[in-house]
Design an enzyme around this catalytic site. Structure first.
Site, PDB file in Angstrom:
ATOM      1  CB  SER A 117      -0.903   0.005   1.237  1.00 17.83           C
ATOM      2  OG  SER A 117      -1.529   1.259   1.418  1.00 17.83           O
ATOM      3  CE1 TYR A 140      -4.433  -1.826   4.744  1.00 12.80           C
ATOM      4  CE2 TYR A 140      -3.653   0.401   4.283  1.00 12.80           C
ATOM      5  CZ  TYR A 140      -4.026  -0.859   3.845  1.00 12.80           C
ATOM      6  OH  TYR A 140      -3.972  -1.151   2.493  1.00 12.80           O
ATOM      7  CE  LYS A 144      -1.942  -4.240   3.088  1.00 14.54           C
ATOM      8  NZ  LYS A 144      -2.161  -5.511   2.379  1.00 14.54           N
ATOM      9  CE  LYS A 178     -12.320  -0.874  -0.364  1.00 14.51           C
ATOM     10  NZ  LYS A 178     -11.064  -0.437  -1.018  1.00 14.51           N
ATOM     11  CG  PHE A 201     -12.705  15.955   3.658  1.00 13.80           C
ATOM     12  CD1 PHE A 201     -13.925  15.823   4.305  1.00 13.80           C
ATOM     13  CD2 PHE A 201     -11.846  14.873   3.644  1.00 13.80           C
ATOM     14  CE1 PHE A 201     -14.289  14.636   4.911  1.00 13.80           C
ATOM     15  CE2 PHE A 201     -12.188  13.683   4.249  1.00 13.80           C
ATOM     16  CZ  PHE A 201     -13.411  13.561   4.882  1.00 13.80           C
ATOM     17  CB  CYS A 204      -6.487  19.881   5.655  1.00 13.96           C
ATOM     18  SG  CYS A 204      -6.177  18.400   4.680  1.00 13.96           S
TER      19      CYS A 204
END
Length: 332
Positions: A117, A140, A144, A178, A201, A204
């Site tokens: 990933s 997570y 990986k 998902k 969003f 940021c």
């Protein structure tokens, strides 16, 4: 001889099963956990030799049931929820499971293609397959990252092919199960059809509203790259799998909305006009994601190109248009 696809009812796994079918391969062992039962729909149009629950599969693997019977393993099975906080579960499901499969494939001299990933890079600005650029932000990503480190430590001892593919932001068919972890293209499609507008969003990390940049890669390209390595078992390594070109969330929203508008017989609109008309709306950036969010990703695909992969990648406009067309067809 069998192909084994773990996570076979999931997003990438089911697309790989379908791709193998299109090559005339039907001796496929599909491995998954159907606790989320809706995932079965991803395999309805696929032909497989057998389905096994993950735990049953591991038991058979340890018993030697598949010894001498495996052509290649596509290991896509993992918990992909980046917000999961159960580290014990994450490490068992993502790290230990993957390690056991790799060890088996090496013992059996079987090609092992696994899902890594882009999250391993964390908030850094360089996305190159090298240790100094890797700094995962959640468990997570760490699961990986850690497995990739094990692959590197054992690199000189490898026999059969090992390919780790660091997926960037993949979108496309067979991801509907998902939920919140589905791609933004999927969510934009459903938001527009339900409410006539989409939500992004606010800015940021110095980015404007909807201006955060990601390397969005179509599942069609992901499948092609996997098949390339299957056809070239002498090539091993850890490779980024993205387009090499970052685009904004605004780009995805515009492509999604305009493809739907054209299907409705309406003209395409610019980003500014979509904002002015309230079709694109911005919501506050979630506190839960602050410090754990990649505002920018762009795959360095130099290693992939050096390995011999020469196909062009779909950009957001091309890929999203095709994907929205597929979803419209599926929706009738």
């Amino acid at each position: 001889m069998y192909y084994i696809v773990t996570g076979a009812a999931g997003f990438i796994g089911s697309n790989l099963v379908k791709a193998l079918n299109e090559r005339g391969e039907h001796d496929i062992i599909a491995v998954d956990n159907l606790k989320n039962a809706d995932k079965f729909k991803n395999l309805v149009d696929c032909d497989i030799a057998d389905y096994l629950d993950k735990h049953d599969f591991l038991a058979k693997l340890r018993e030697g049931y598949f010894d001498g019977l495996v052509t290649a393993v596509f290991h896509q099975g993992a918990c992909s929820d980046t917000m999961e906080t159960d580290g014990l579960y994450m490490m068992e499901n993502n790290y230990q499971y993957t390690l056991e499969l790799m060890n088996y494939c090496q013992d059996e001299d079987v090609p092992f293609l696994y899902a890594s990933s882009a999250s391993v890079y964390g908030g850094g600005g360089v996305f190159k397959e090298s240790r100094e650029y890797e700094s995962p932000l959640n468990v997570y990503a760490y699961s990986k990252f850690l497995f990739d480190q094990i692959v590197r430590r054992r690199w000189h001892k490898r026999g059969a092919q090992i390919v780790g593919l660091r997926y960037f932001n993949v979108y496309g068919a067979r991801e509907q199960h998902k939920g919140r972890m589905a791609s933004v293209a999927f969510h934009f499609f459903n938001q527009y059809r339900a409410n006539g507008k989409v939500k992004l969003f606010e800015g940021c990390d110095g980015y404007t509203n909807g201006g955060q940049l990601r390397d969005f890669v179509s599942i069609e390209d992901v499948v092609k790259v996997n098949m390339f390595f299957l056809d070239n078992p002498d090539v091993s390594g850890i490779f980024n799998l993205g387009t090499g070109n970052a685009q904004s969330f605004n780009d995805v929203a515009v492509a999604t909305v305009n493809t739907l508008r054209l299907a409705e017989g309406k003209p395409a609109l610019t980003l500014d006009t979509l904002i002015e008309q309230g079709i694109i709306d911005y919501i506050p950036f979630p506190d839960a994601l602050k410090g754990k969010y990649q505002s920018y990703t762009q795959a360095d695909i130099g290693a992939l190109r050096a390995a011999g992969y020469e196909e062009k990648f779909l950009n957001v406009g091309q890929g999203v248009e095709r994907y929205v067309g597929q979803m419209l067809k599926a929706a009738g």
